[in-house]
Scaffold this active site. Sequence first.
Site, PDB file in Angstrom:
ATOM      1  N   LYS A  86      14.414   8.061  11.650  1.00  0.00           N
ATOM      2  CA  LYS A  86      14.779   8.272  10.250  1.00  0.00           C
ATOM      3  C   LYS A  86      16.196   8.838  10.125  1.00  0.00           C
ATOM      4  O   LYS A  86      16.908   8.558   9.144  1.00  0.00           O
ATOM      5  CB  LYS A  86      13.778   9.199   9.568  1.00  0.00           C
ATOM      6  CG  LYS A  86      12.390   8.587   9.399  1.00  0.00           C
ATOM      7  CD  LYS A  86      12.412   7.331   8.558  1.00  0.00           C
ATOM      8  CE  LYS A  86      11.020   6.829   8.223  1.00  0.00           C
ATOM      9  NZ  LYS A  86      11.046   5.608   7.381  1.00  0.00           N
ATOM     10  N   ARG A 110       0.831  -1.200   0.000  1.00  0.00           N
ATOM     11  CA  ARG A 110       0.000   0.000   0.000  1.00  0.00           C
ATOM     12  C   ARG A 110       0.867   1.252   0.000  1.00  0.00           C
ATOM     13  O   ARG A 110       2.063   1.190   0.285  1.00  0.00           O
ATOM     14  CB  ARG A 110      -0.957   0.022   1.199  1.00  0.00           C
ATOM     15  CG  ARG A 110      -0.287  -0.001   2.550  1.00  0.00           C
ATOM     16  CD  ARG A 110      -1.268  -0.331   3.656  1.00  0.00           C
ATOM     17  NE  ARG A 110      -0.639  -0.298   4.983  1.00  0.00           N
ATOM     18  CZ  ARG A 110      -0.750   0.699   5.847  1.00  0.00           C
ATOM     19  NH1 ARG A 110      -1.487   1.744   5.524  1.00  0.00           N
ATOM     20  NH2 ARG A 110      -0.153   0.651   7.013  1.00  0.00           N
ATOM     21  N   GLY A 111       0.254   2.364  -0.307  1.00  0.00           N
ATOM     22  CA  GLY A 111       0.929   3.653  -0.244  1.00  0.00           C
ATOM     23  C   GLY A 111       2.188   3.722  -1.097  1.00  0.00           C
ATOM     24  O   GLY A 111       2.206   3.304  -2.263  1.00  0.00           O
ATOM     25  N   ASP A 160       0.574  12.340   0.605  1.00  0.00           N
ATOM     26  CA  ASP A 160      -0.767  12.026   1.109  1.00  0.00           C
ATOM     27  C   ASP A 160      -1.071  10.535   0.950  1.00  0.00           C
ATOM     28  O   ASP A 160      -1.641  10.095  -0.040  1.00  0.00           O
ATOM     29  CB  ASP A 160      -1.818  12.858   0.372  1.00  0.00           C
ATOM     30  CG  ASP A 160      -3.197  12.756   1.026  1.00  0.00           C
ATOM     31  OD1 ASP A 160      -3.276  12.220   2.148  1.00  0.00           O
ATOM     32  OD2 ASP A 160      -4.175  13.214   0.420  1.00  0.00           O
ATOM     33  N   THR A 161      -0.673   9.749   1.957  1.00  0.00           N
ATOM     34  CA  THR A 161      -0.958   8.321   1.991  1.00  0.00           C
ATOM     35  C   THR A 161      -1.752   8.009   3.256  1.00  0.00           C
ATOM     36  O   THR A 161      -1.986   8.887   4.094  1.00  0.00           O
ATOM     37  CB  THR A 161       0.342   7.494   2.005  1.00  0.00           C
ATOM     38  OG1 THR A 161       1.080   7.802   3.209  1.00  0.00           O
ATOM     39  CG2 THR A 161       1.217   7.832   0.805  1.00  0.00           C
ATOM     40  N   ASN A 210      10.995  -0.152   3.287  1.00  0.00           N
ATOM     41  CA  ASN A 210       9.952   0.868   3.252  1.00  0.00           C
ATOM     42  C   ASN A 210       9.025   0.816   4.461  1.00  0.00           C
ATOM     43  O   ASN A 210       8.452   1.831   4.851  1.00  0.00           O
ATOM     44  CB  ASN A 210       9.140   0.706   1.967  1.00  0.00           C
ATOM     45  CG  ASN A 210       7.878   1.538   1.962  1.00  0.00           C
ATOM     46  OD1 ASN A 210       7.916   2.758   1.847  1.00  0.00           O
ATOM     47  ND2 ASN A 210       6.725   0.879   2.099  1.00  0.00           N
ATOM     48  N   ARG A 247      -0.530  -6.333   8.261  1.00  0.00           N
ATOM     49  CA  ARG A 247      -1.889  -6.339   8.793  1.00  0.00           C
ATOM     50  C   ARG A 247      -2.912  -6.995   7.873  1.00  0.00           C
ATOM     51  O   ARG A 247      -3.162  -8.185   7.964  1.00  0.00           O
ATOM     52  CB  ARG A 247      -2.304  -4.919   9.162  1.00  0.00           C
ATOM     53  CG  ARG A 247      -1.528  -4.379  10.380  1.00  0.00           C
ATOM     54  CD  ARG A 247      -2.121  -3.070  10.901  1.00  0.00           C
ATOM     55  NE  ARG A 247      -1.429  -2.599  12.086  1.00  0.00           N
ATOM     56  CZ  ARG A 247      -0.369  -1.807  12.050  1.00  0.00           C
ATOM     57  NH1 ARG A 247       0.114  -1.385  10.904  1.00  0.00           N
ATOM     58  NH2 ARG A 247       0.220  -1.420  13.174  1.00  0.00           N
ATOM     59  N   TYR A 294       6.730  14.691  15.938  1.00  0.00           N
ATOM     60  CA  TYR A 294       7.458  13.745  15.083  1.00  0.00           C
ATOM     61  C   TYR A 294       8.777  13.266  15.688  1.00  0.00           C
ATOM     62  O   TYR A 294       9.581  12.645  15.013  1.00  0.00           O
ATOM     63  CB  TYR A 294       7.733  14.443  13.744  1.00  0.00           C
ATOM     64  CG  TYR A 294       7.920  13.532  12.564  1.00  0.00           C
ATOM     65  CD1 TYR A 294       6.867  12.784  12.042  1.00  0.00           C
ATOM     66  CD2 TYR A 294       9.158  13.433  11.915  1.00  0.00           C
ATOM     67  CE1 TYR A 294       7.024  11.966  10.935  1.00  0.00           C
ATOM     68  CE2 TYR A 294       9.331  12.621  10.800  1.00  0.00           C
ATOM     69  CZ  TYR A 294       8.258  11.894  10.320  1.00  0.00           C
ATOM     70  OH  TYR A 294       8.427  11.091   9.219  1.00  0.00           O
TER      71      TYR A 294
END
Length: 248
Positions: free
Chosen positions: A156, A13-14, A186-187, A89, A36, A149
């Site tokens: 990161k 996904r994404g 935008d994910t 990822n 998931r 964050y």
Amino acid sequence: MTNKVALITGGTRGIGKAIAKRFAREGYQLVLNYMRKKSDAEQTKNEIEAEYGVEVHLVKANVKEMEQIQALFAEVKERFGRLDVFVSNAASGVLRPLMEIEPTHWDWTMDINSKAYLFAAQEAAKLMEQGGAIVALSSLGSIRVLPNYVTVGVSKAAVEALTRYLAVELAPKGIVVNAVSGGAVDTDALKHFPNREELLSEAAQRNPAGRIVEPEDLAETVYFLCTPAAGMICGQTIIVDGGLSLLC
């Protein structure tokens, strides 16, 4: 490219899905890790196989756990006998102000985002006997302070430091290691940000490129770093943000 194999964690996904499609377009066989929803993963598998005619093998694994990392790569070896590209990822993290961070939040985020990258890269290198490429996904929070964050940003930053160390040590084996850092994309992952709308709005309005970054923008850069044309790019973090990070 029909014999080449790419493993992408969080690849259903994404951004991970966009990367998977980019490699499928070039004929790579894919191993996509997910954690998931099996139904969503199978939908991605069916979509890519129908569109590109490549084999997509799904493996459920929580890369936070060392045994599951080892099992993931053992399955790659058993099914394909080789690995040409590894894209780290998969990511997670607790989004809270610094003063609200607890030890469990820190451990969870660091384990999935940076510790998993190190030990998965070790396993990937063992399967790259003829050389290969490793790319990790980072974000601007590694070098900029973003609201809520702190745990993700620090993890990161560790990813980018690990990239440099991996690149130098694995270069003699013909393995090229780099990272790609994206601006606001935008994910589904961004939906967990309490200030999501503000982030997207600011990115769109201020970005010199005139739009926000799309998953495909990152996918193109990841793919490029795995081609012979990028063979002498070693241990770098390539920022893909349309120039947003250049502004004050």
